[in-house]
Enzyme design. Structure first.
Site, PDB file in Angstrom:
ATOM      1  N   ASP A  87      -0.754 -22.535  -4.356  1.00  0.00           N
ATOM      2  CA  ASP A  87       0.165 -22.559  -3.222  1.00  0.00           C
ATOM      3  C   ASP A  87       0.645 -21.180  -2.800  1.00  0.00           C
ATOM      4  OD1 ASP A  87       0.379 -25.434  -2.732  1.00  0.00           O
ATOM      5  OD2 ASP A  87       1.296 -25.508  -4.724  1.00  0.00           O
ATOM      6  N   ASP A 148      -4.577 -29.948  -0.324  1.00  0.00           N
ATOM      7  CA  ASP A 148      -3.473 -29.107   0.155  1.00  0.00           C
ATOM      8  C   ASP A 148      -3.914 -27.656   0.344  1.00  0.00           C
ATOM      9  OD1 ASP A 148      -2.856 -31.274  -1.640  1.00  0.00           O
ATOM     10  OD2 ASP A 148      -0.739 -30.734  -1.592  1.00  0.00           O
ATOM     11  N   ARG A 220       0.053 -37.552   3.183  1.00  0.00           N
ATOM     12  CA  ARG A 220       0.309 -36.110   3.337  1.00  0.00           C
ATOM     13  C   ARG A 220      -0.978 -35.317   3.143  1.00  0.00           C
ATOM     14  NH1 ARG A 220       3.557 -33.036  -0.638  1.00  0.00           N
ATOM     15  NH2 ARG A 220       4.564 -35.042  -1.039  1.00  0.00           N
TER      16      ARG A 220
END
Length: 373
Positions: A87, A148, A220
């Site tokens: 991330d 993600d 998501r």
């Protein structure tokens, strides 16, 4: 409608700067944000909201607070604190890269390039992917890529543009290709994660971490795919990425309930108390603005995409936002973090707030955020 929602949000953000001090919001419990001293994967979203607030309003209070967050990210980099995950783009694209884009601050640029190098350390030659969490020998997370991470690839594309070093770009393209091959299923739904053999790189199978089941579609994650592939198209011009973003967007649209805001997983049993995830729909809406920007006026999907974007954003503003709730810390209610783990399954999510603000500002005034220059 967008302008009124933005003005309401900016008041809350300014109030939160006093509440939060030098800490960073993560997710909320009973309407109060859980704060941390810059140790979580979500901290960049708060910094990004402050930069957006400054760009929209010109109010120096937002800029000064945003600058302080970037200094916090500099200290985090220097101490190597909690950077062992994918991330890195969420952290530094929305903080130091945002500062570079807004102010052309050279120190912020250098910090962002350091962040790109940290993300590159997660490249696994066996398997050709960026590992999501932990070290290769991690028994739980070794060999795992994650959808993600598509939103962290803009950091690598940007670093390549800034330095001329093709290694960053090549890694980003390979990660996007592997994501398209292994994370996007034949019906245009998606796995949350995919696992490879650490030693050989052999593809093992799809799985989930936060979704309902390994074979379900975590909403998501599907939203990350829409936005992430649209951004990959912007950086590369590869029509396969644009096609993938369109197909994933169509799947998302076809599985929305009547109020156009997603449940936390598209395959979870739809019951009276099933949790929504407003943050997934905020990401999806932001991704749709990016996706639509690449479609010609005659594109057969454009009209439907524009209509569904409008309906989603209107629903978020009218039924999920905290407009008129003066003391609310968050902007969007009914976000879901980790439902199966019973972690903030129905409250404020700082990334939901960020993407909600980003899409509103892009719709109202063309302020696009920080994923590309």
């Amino acid at each position: 409608m967008w302008k009124a929602a933005i003005e309401d949000a900016l008041v809350k953000i300014k109030d939160n700067t006093k509440r939060f001090g030098d800490h960073f919001p993560h997710v909320s419990f009973n309407g109060k944000y859980d704060l941390n001293p810059n140790e979580d994967w979500t901290n960049g979203f708060w910094s990004g909201m402050l930069w957006l607030g400054y760009e929209y309003s010109g109010d120096e209070a937002y800029r000064e607070t945003a600058r302080r967050t970037v200094q916090s990210f500099k200290r985090r980099m220097e101490s190597h604190r909690v950077l062992d995950h994918h991330d890195i783009g969420f952290l530094y694209t929305l903080s130091s890269q945002a500062q570079w884009m807004v102010e052309r601050d050279e120190e912020a640029r250098e910090l962002t390039l350091q962040a790109a190098d940290v993300l590159m350390r997660r490249w696994r030659p066996n398997g050709q992917y960026l590992q999501a969490w932990g070290l290769p020998e991690d028994p739980q997370h070794g060999g795992r890529m994650i959808i993600d991470c598509l939103m962290n690839l803009p950091l690598l594309f940007w670093a390549s543009q800034q330095t001329g070093d093709e290694r960053y770009r090549e890694a980003a393209i390979k990660q996007a290709n592997q994501s398209r091959r292994y994370l996007v299923r034949g019906d245009d739904s998606s796995y949350h994660t995919f696992v490879f053999d650490v030693e050989t790189g052999e593809a093992m199978g799809g799985a989930t971490h936060q979704g309902y089941t390994n074979g379900s579609t975590w909403s998501r994650g599907q939203a990350w795919g829409v936005y992430g592939f649209a951004l990959a198209y912007r950086y590369t011009g590869n029509p396969l990425y644009l096609d993938t973003a369109k197909r994933m967007a169509t799947y998302f649209i076809r599985h929305l309930p009547e109020d156009h805001v997603a449940y936390w997983d598209f395959d979870v049993p739809m019951e009276k108390d099933t949790y929504r995830d407003s943050s997934a729909s905020a990401i999806f809406a932001a991704g749709m603005v990016e996706l639509i920007s690449h479609l010609d006026a005659g594109d057969q999907d454009r009209a439907e995409f524009e209509e569904k974007l409008r309906l989603t954003l209107e629903s978020l503003v009218c039924h999920y936002s905290t407009i008129g709730e003066q003391d609310a810390e968050g902007l969007l209610k009914h976000g879901a973090y980790y439902v199966r783990g019973n972690t903030a399954p129905d409250d404020f999510m700082i990334w939901g707030d960020y993407f909600y603000l980003e899409v509103l500002m892009r719709m109202d005034r063309g302020i696009k955020g920080y994923w590309y220059e």
